[in-house]
Scaffold this motif. Structure first.
Motif, short mmCIF file in Angstrom:
data_model
loop_
_atom_site.label_atom_id
_atom_site.label_comp_id
_atom_site.label_asym_id
_atom_site.label_seq_id
_atom_site.Cartn_x
_atom_site.Cartn_y
_atom_site.Cartn_z
N ASN A 154 0.84 -1.30 0.00
CA ASN A 154 0.03 0.02 0.04
C ASN A 154 0.82 1.49 -0.01
OD1 ASN A 154 -2.39 -1.58 0.25
ND2 ASN A 154 -1.91 -1.82 2.40
N ALA A 155 1.98 1.20 -0.52
CA ALA A 155 2.76 2.26 -0.65
C ALA A 155 2.51 2.96 -1.91
CB ALA A 155 4.30 1.79 -0.53
N GLU A 156 2.90 4.50 -1.75
CA GLU A 156 2.81 5.49 -2.71
C GLU A 156 4.14 5.85 -3.32
OE1 GLU A 156 0.22 9.35 -4.21
OE2 GLU A 156 0.74 9.13 -1.88
N LEU A 157 4.47 5.41 -4.50
CA LEU A 157 5.90 5.68 -4.92
C LEU A 157 6.00 6.91 -5.53
CD1 LEU A 157 6.44 2.12 -6.65
CD2 LEU A 157 7.21 2.78 -4.38
N ILE A 158 6.85 7.78 -5.02
CA ILE A 158 7.24 9.15 -5.68
C ILE A 158 8.27 9.19 -6.54
CG2 ILE A 158 7.99 11.35 -5.25
CD1 ILE A 158 6.83 11.29 -2.46
N ALA A 159 7.91 9.16 -7.90
CA ALA A 159 9.01 9.04 -9.17
C ALA A 159 8.83 10.42 -9.96
CB ALA A 159 8.68 7.93 -10.05
N GLN A 160 9.90 11.22 -9.81
CA GLN A 160 9.70 12.73 -10.72
C GLN A 160 9.28 12.50 -12.03
OE1 GLN A 160 12.16 15.63 -8.70
NE2 GLN A 160 13.52 13.57 -8.18
N ALA A 161 8.27 13.43 -12.41
CA ALA A 161 7.96 13.40 -13.61
C ALA A 161 9.02 13.68 -14.87
CB ALA A 161 7.03 14.54 -13.94
N GLY A 162 9.05 12.96 -15.74
CA GLY A 162 9.85 12.77 -16.78
C GLY A 162 11.24 12.15 -16.55
N SER A 163 11.31 11.55 -15.56
CA SER A 163 12.61 10.89 -14.99
C SER A 163 12.45 9.23 -15.32
CB SER A 163 12.74 11.11 -13.79
OG SER A 163 11.91 10.27 -12.79
N ILE A 164 13.75 8.81 -15.31
CA ILE A 164 13.86 7.41 -15.38
C ILE A 164 13.03 6.56 -14.24
CG2 ILE A 164 15.76 7.08 -14.19
CD1 ILE A 164 15.10 5.37 -17.69
N ILE A 183 1.77 5.36 -7.96
CA ILE A 183 2.80 6.40 -8.50
C ILE A 183 2.14 7.92 -8.19
CG2 ILE A 183 4.38 6.88 -10.03
CD1 ILE A 183 3.88 4.19 -11.12
N LEU A 184 3.05 8.82 -7.63
CA LEU A 184 3.05 10.01 -7.62
C LEU A 184 3.99 10.55 -8.44
CD1 LEU A 184 1.48 12.73 -6.58
CD2 LEU A 184 3.05 12.52 -4.55
N GLN A 185 3.87 11.70 -9.38
CA GLN A 185 4.71 12.00 -10.26
C GLN A 185 4.95 13.55 -10.35
OE1 GLN A 185 5.11 10.49 -14.55
NE2 GLN A 185 3.51 8.86 -13.76
N PRO A 186 5.51 14.01 -9.32
CA PRO A 186 5.74 15.60 -9.02
C PRO A 186 6.94 16.01 -9.86
CG PRO A 186 6.86 14.31 -7.26
CD PRO A 186 6.14 13.47 -7.97
N LYS A 187 7.05 17.45 -9.94
CA LYS A 187 8.11 18.25 -10.47
C LYS A 187 9.05 18.68 -9.62
CE LYS A 187 6.10 18.55 -14.94
NZ LYS A 187 5.52 19.34 -16.15
N VAL A 188 9.95 18.32 -8.63
CA VAL A 188 10.60 18.81 -7.77
C VAL A 188 12.16 18.73 -7.92
CG1 VAL A 188 8.80 19.08 -6.02
CG2 VAL A 188 9.91 16.82 -6.26
N TYR A 189 12.68 18.75 -9.34
CA TYR A 189 13.99 18.47 -9.39
C TYR A 189 14.79 19.50 -8.53
CZ TYR A 189 12.80 15.02 -12.65
OH TYR A 189 12.04 14.00 -13.25
N GLU A 190 16.00 19.21 -8.06
CA GLU A 190 16.99 20.01 -7.29
C GLU A 190 16.27 20.52 -5.95
OE1 GLU A 190 19.92 20.04 -8.01
OE2 GLU A 190 19.79 18.86 -9.83
N ASP A 191 15.04 20.63 -5.90
CA ASP A 191 14.44 21.13 -4.59
C ASP A 191 14.38 19.99 -3.56
OD1 ASP A 191 13.39 22.27 -2.45
OD2 ASP A 191 11.97 23.35 -3.51
N ARG A 192 15.38 19.43 -3.19
CA ARG A 192 15.20 18.05 -2.39
C ARG A 192 14.51 18.19 -1.12
NH1 ARG A 192 21.36 16.93 -4.52
NH2 ARG A 192 20.75 16.63 -6.59
N ASP A 193 14.34 19.39 -0.58
CA ASP A 193 13.89 19.35 0.77
C ASP A 193 12.34 19.38 0.58
OD1 ASP A 193 15.95 19.68 2.54
OD2 ASP A 193 16.14 21.79 2.00
N ALA A 194 11.71 20.02 -0.62
CA ALA A 194 10.47 20.08 -1.08
C ALA A 194 10.04 18.46 -1.43
CB ALA A 194 10.08 20.81 -2.33
N LEU A 195 10.98 17.67 -1.77
CA LEU A 195 10.76 16.34 -2.06
C LEU A 195 10.29 15.67 -0.81
CD1 LEU A 195 10.72 13.85 -4.26
CD2 LEU A 195 13.13 13.65 -3.73
#
Length: 715
Positions: A154-164, A183-195
């Motif tokens: 029952n886990a939600e996997l965070i995989a950033q949008a447009g990534s491998i 799967i959740l596909q956010p766009k938080v590249y480089e902002d690792r604290d937001a991730l």
């Protein structure tokens, strides 16, 4: 050691400002992109080479071990210099978009940490690998068990949008159909604290990240857990267009030469350093030494070390040593080639088995106390006073020598966890009586904290230098020659002015009456036009302009910030206004546009006036440090959405190691943005009193802001 850079009234810049091969600055119109699908020969016709990544030309990121984004930017700019082309940086939202921009001819090189996969090779060609990595599961301290992906339920996997990572997440869903994964596909590249914020929103969330990113997160956050591998080892590389064979070969040859790894944890000689192309510099993340401000890597030691590396065509690898560990121990363990943090040259340190270079700076020790107490003008005035010294500091010996000479002074040693910054803050607050630190640091601290009162000198000037191992004689000779030559140069004088002398525009306090009904500045018309375009109160912008430059259009800081709004050339480029930026119209346009860009990065739900104060603080200190301060405010039980009395308190604490070592962007001289916002807010109120023909809608929102001061005269 405390230091406040008065010159830190700059916008986002880069540490490459002193690079010897720097491409001449453009003075033409703002860059307009185009389509080019040819090879290097066709690229040269444009006079530029277009790099794309997910951060733009600069990233407000203090490089810690494992961070490679800034290394890619540095290498790409060096490649452009080698090709005698101007680097243009474009920004994509996702890795997929970056690859598509290269494929379609909107960019020439994707200079980013891209995973080389067969599917992506259908779109582009990849360079030689910069590194290798594995994807890992990452979660919060209270997240699910991630030791084995088969155990996830029952886990939600965070995989950033447009990534491998998205492909990996989809594969996991297929491999474990009974696990009820999503799967959740956010766009938080480089902002690792937001991730990490996203991960912590729900207890069942698990991110997929490359191992070097996961390790970076865990290096400064205690709420990160790293779990199982979910991919084989993969190559990380740059990308170029297919059929651009000359560009690919040229880039490969360049990277092969520059990516030879420096030896790890071993003492090496000059020949080995030159062969590797990398020199390792051990230092601390603290004022005057090495830190991040507005995306600029700076510090007196860092700037000199960078100049030395550039002179010998070496890549400077900064190794940040934890503040509670010894530079000498790390040096003797072979973790760096030379070390610096404004260290006094002492026999005690030499006896520990290290060598010093010739001195690059001399400064005496000085007493500092609170202005509400009697001034310590001479050594005899220390009688009856209490000196609180930083644990293990060389100032302890000075204080004890004073006491042994017959001065009735109490000498107390602070707890080891109390930094010199905290001691200074406690003196300013009246909690401690006095201390001893280097005169350079007192000068700058007192320029920002008027409660501090510099007192008597208590030593002759102390010689300071870099440390290295005694057997590395050739490196010692190279460093000595560099220091001797550099001290004779105009660059050295500029560094001294930048780091150790209060900035005349920042510390100048010219208070004079502004005549009601008259212009606030000679540039009111220009400011009104731009402020209207971006929905700012023009009087606020004028107040900020005064704080930045005292209405001097030719103002230039020691690190190159230009004009009325003190815009760094790189920031002007990003805003579409190439340097020089001394023309008032262009400078104001660039400054207000950048102010708008900073404001637009905050969440829409933030109260309008708080967003305004946060914007000013970010303009001065950098957006990243503001994020750290908001996060720390929340941890301290303060309101992360309110500046005065809340986030400003946290900003001040980010000058203390117990706080900045756990912050993503590291050390910040917190007194600088705190005073910056207070002075502008006060002056803004004063301006609204005398320029009332255009009523301000903001005044009714901040009744608790600091009271106005008498306004400076418009020139």
């Amino acid at each position: 050691m405390l230091l406040a850079l008065a010159l830190l009234l700059l916008a986002v810049a880069c540490d490459k400002r002193d690079a010897p091969n720097k491409t001449p600055e453009r003075t033409a119109a703002p860059f307009t992109n185009y389509i080019e699908t040819g090879d290097l020969k066709e690229i040269r016709k444009h006079g530029v080479i277009r790099f794309v990544n997910l951060t733009g030309p600069d990233q407000e990121l203090l490089p810690r071990e494992g961070i490679v984004t800034l290394r890619s930017i540095d290498l790409a700019n060096k490649l452009a210099a080698k090709l005698k082309l101007e680097p243009i940086w474009l920004q994509a939202e996702t890795p997929r978009q970056a690859l598509e921009m290269v494929q379609s001819g909107q960019a020439d090189v994707a200079a980013y940490t891209l995973t080389d996969t067969p599917a992506r090779r259908e779109l582009v060609d990849f360079t030689v690998p910069l590194m290798q990595t594995r994807q890992k599961l990452v979660t919060s301290k209270d997240g699910p068990d991630i030791s084995d992906p088969a155990q996830l339920k029952n886990a939600e996997l965070i995989a950033q949008a447009g990534s491998i990572y998205v492909d990996t997440a989809k594969r996991m869903l297929a491999e474990y159909p009974q696990a009820n994964l999503s799967i959740l596909q956010p766009k938080v590249y480089e902002d690792r604290d937001a991730l990490m914020d996203l991960i912590e929103e729900k207890p069942n969330r698990v991110a997929i990240l490359d191992d070097y990113i996961a390790e970076n997160l865990s290096s400064y956050r205690e709420d990160v857990r790293i779990g199982a591998d979910v991919s084989p080892r993969e190559n990380i590389a740059w990308a170029v267009r297919k059929n651009a064979q000359l560009l690919l070969t040229t880039t490969d040859n360049f990277l092969t030469k520059n990516l030879v790894k420096a030896p790890t944890n071993q003492i090496v000689d000059w020949q080995s350093i030159k062969k590797s192309g990398v020199i390792r510099f051990l230092t601390y993340n603290r004022p005057s030494v090495y830190y991040l401000w507005k995306g600029v890597l700076m510090g007196f030691d860092y700037d000199l070390a960078k100049a030395f590396a550039d002179q010998h065509d070496l890549q400077l690898q900064v190794v940040v040593v934890p503040f509670d560990e010894s530079l000498i121990d790390w040096l003797k363990a072979g973790k760096g080639d030379f070390a610096g943090a404004l260290k006094n040259i002492t026999q005690e340190r030499i006896d520990q088995g290290i060598a010093f270079t010739t001195s690059y700076r001399e400064t005496p020790e000085q007493v500092v106390s609170n202005r509400q107490h009697p001034e310590i003008k001479q050594i005899q005035d220390l009688a009856g006073r209490t000196l609180t010294l930083r644990a293990y500091s060389p100032f302890i010996a000075t204080a004890r020598a004073l006491k042994n000479s017959g001065i009735d002074v109490t000498v107390e040693i602070a707890p080891p966890e109390m930094s010199i910054a905290e001691i200074i803050n406690k003196i300013a607050d009246g909690e401690l009586d006095a201390t001893i630190i280097d005169r350079d640091d007192i000068l700058m601290a007192a320029s920002l904290q008027p409660e501090l009162l510099p007192g008597t000198l208590v030593s002759d000037p102390r010689r300071q230098g870099w440390m290295l191992m005694p057997q590395n004689q050739k490196l010692l000779k190279k460093l000595d020659k560099f220091i001797v030559d550099y001290r004779k140069s105009v660059h050295y004088e500029k560094k001294i002015a930048a780091y150790f002398e209060p900035n005349k525009w920042f510390t100048q306090s010219v208070q004079a009456r502004v005549v009601p009904g008259k212009d606030l500045s000679p540039y009111d018309t220009l400011v009104k036009s731009q402020s209207l375009a971006y929905n700012f109160d023009w009087r606020l912008v004028v107040a900020q302009m005064w704080q930045e430059s005292n209405f001097n259009p030719k103002a230039i800081s020691p690190v190159g910030a230009q004009g009325l709004m003190q815009i760094m050339p790189a920031t002007g480029e990003e805003m579409g206004f190439p340097p020089p930026l001394f023309e008032p119209d262009r400078n104001i346009q660039a400054g207000v546009k950048y102010l708008h860009w900073v404001r637009d990065r905050f969440e829409p739900t933030l109260p309008a006036v708080e967003k305004l104060w946060f914007t000013l603080a970010s303009y001065n200190a950098g957006y990243g440090h503001l994020l750290d301060a908001r996060r720390l405010a929340k941890q301290l039980g303060l309101n992360p959405d309110v500046w005065f009395g809340n986030v400003e308190v946290a900003m001040l604490k980010l000058s203390e190691p117990q706080y900045f070592t756990n912050a993503r962007y590291g050390y910040v001289r917190g007194a600088e943005p705190v005073q910056y916002v207070r002075k502008i807010s006060r002056l803004y109120r004063a301006y609204t009193d005398v320029a009332s023909s255009e009523p301000s809608m903001l005044l009714r929102f901040f009744p608790n802001a600091p009271a106005p001061v008498e306004s400076p005269r418009a020139r």
